[in-house]
Design a protein around this motif. Structure first.
Motif: not given
Length: 241
Positions: A83-104
């Motif tokens: 379980f990883i805490n994430v802010l709503p503003s982070t979640l909807i940032n247009p760069n977040f999807s690319t970041f989380i896929y790459h980190t995964l």
């Protein structure tokens, strides 16, 4: 600035608190909790990042470090979810999807091992306008949890519309739960709603045996709190298991 140095040098670590199935006492997973070196608590670190316009940078730096620690500990080799805490503003940032896929992929983790736990330190209405991004993450395998229900900014339209896999009730519900008919009624209400909607209810903040036994009596299936296990450094968690 202090916050720039704090972020760039990763002057923080994380403790990991276990989350248990109450009936079987099997460990469902762990919530990662930031422990900053240069701030008295995480809230002050995030407040400083917000003032400096670096909230997204701090949140993603924390996420990256958590996932790396999970991988290095080898806890990811089992069935435990993170379980990883994430802010709503982070979640909807247009760069977040690319970041989380790459980190995964960098950490060789699976999406279904990760629960993105939405922190209520910000207003959440903006999430309802970004459902296409959220559903892309769900389709990829990520799960979502709503944290601290009953304490923060959550409202019923977010609870109803958002595809949560977990709803976590704030510790105010568990504190002396066995002595409060009102708390009992509200926990039962959420229990029934979650069962109906195939959502996993998690009761946070169990600290005494009485609270633990009464939660089980009410049919709460999953919980976390000091009675079940305190947050520990990742090395201690691995040794404990």
């Amino acid at each position: 600035m202090l916050i720039d140095h704090f972020i760039e040098k990763r002057l923080f670590t994380h403790n990991f608190q276990p989350i248990y199935h109450l009936n079987s006492h099997q460990c469902l997973g762990f919530e990662a909790l930031m422990r900053p070196f240069d701030f008295p608590n995480p809230e002050l670190a995030f407040e400083a990042a917000k003032r400096a316009g670096r909230l997204y940078d701090l949140d993603t730096a924390s996420i990256e470090l958590v996932m790396r620690s999970f991988r290095d500990s080898r806890l990811s080799d089992g069935d435990a979810v993170l379980f990883i805490n994430v802010l709503p503003s982070t979640l909807i940032n247009p760069n977040f999807s690319t970041f989380i896929y790459h980190t995964l992929h960098t950490n060789q983790l699976r999406a279904d091992q990760i629960v993105l736990e939405i922190s209520e330190s910000e207003q959440m209405d903006q999430l309802l306008d970004s459902f296409h991004m959220i559903h892309d993450l769900v389709d990829y395998g990520f799960q979502f949890a709503l944290d601290d229900v009953g304490k923060g900014y959550s409202n019923f339209d977010v609870i109803i519309e958002f595809p949560f896999k977990y709803i976590k009730l704030d510790r105010l519900f568990s504190t002396q739960l066995h002595l409060s008919s009102k708390k009992k009624a509200l926990v039962q209400l959420f229990r029934d709603y979650c069962r109906d909607q195939q959502i996993q209810l998690v009761l946070e903040g169990l600290e005494t045996r009485q609270e633990y036994l009464f939660a089980m009596q009410l049919g709460v299936e999953v919980a976390q709190g000091y009675f079940l296990g305190r947050p520990k450094a990742i090395e201690e968690v691995r040794a404990f298991l």
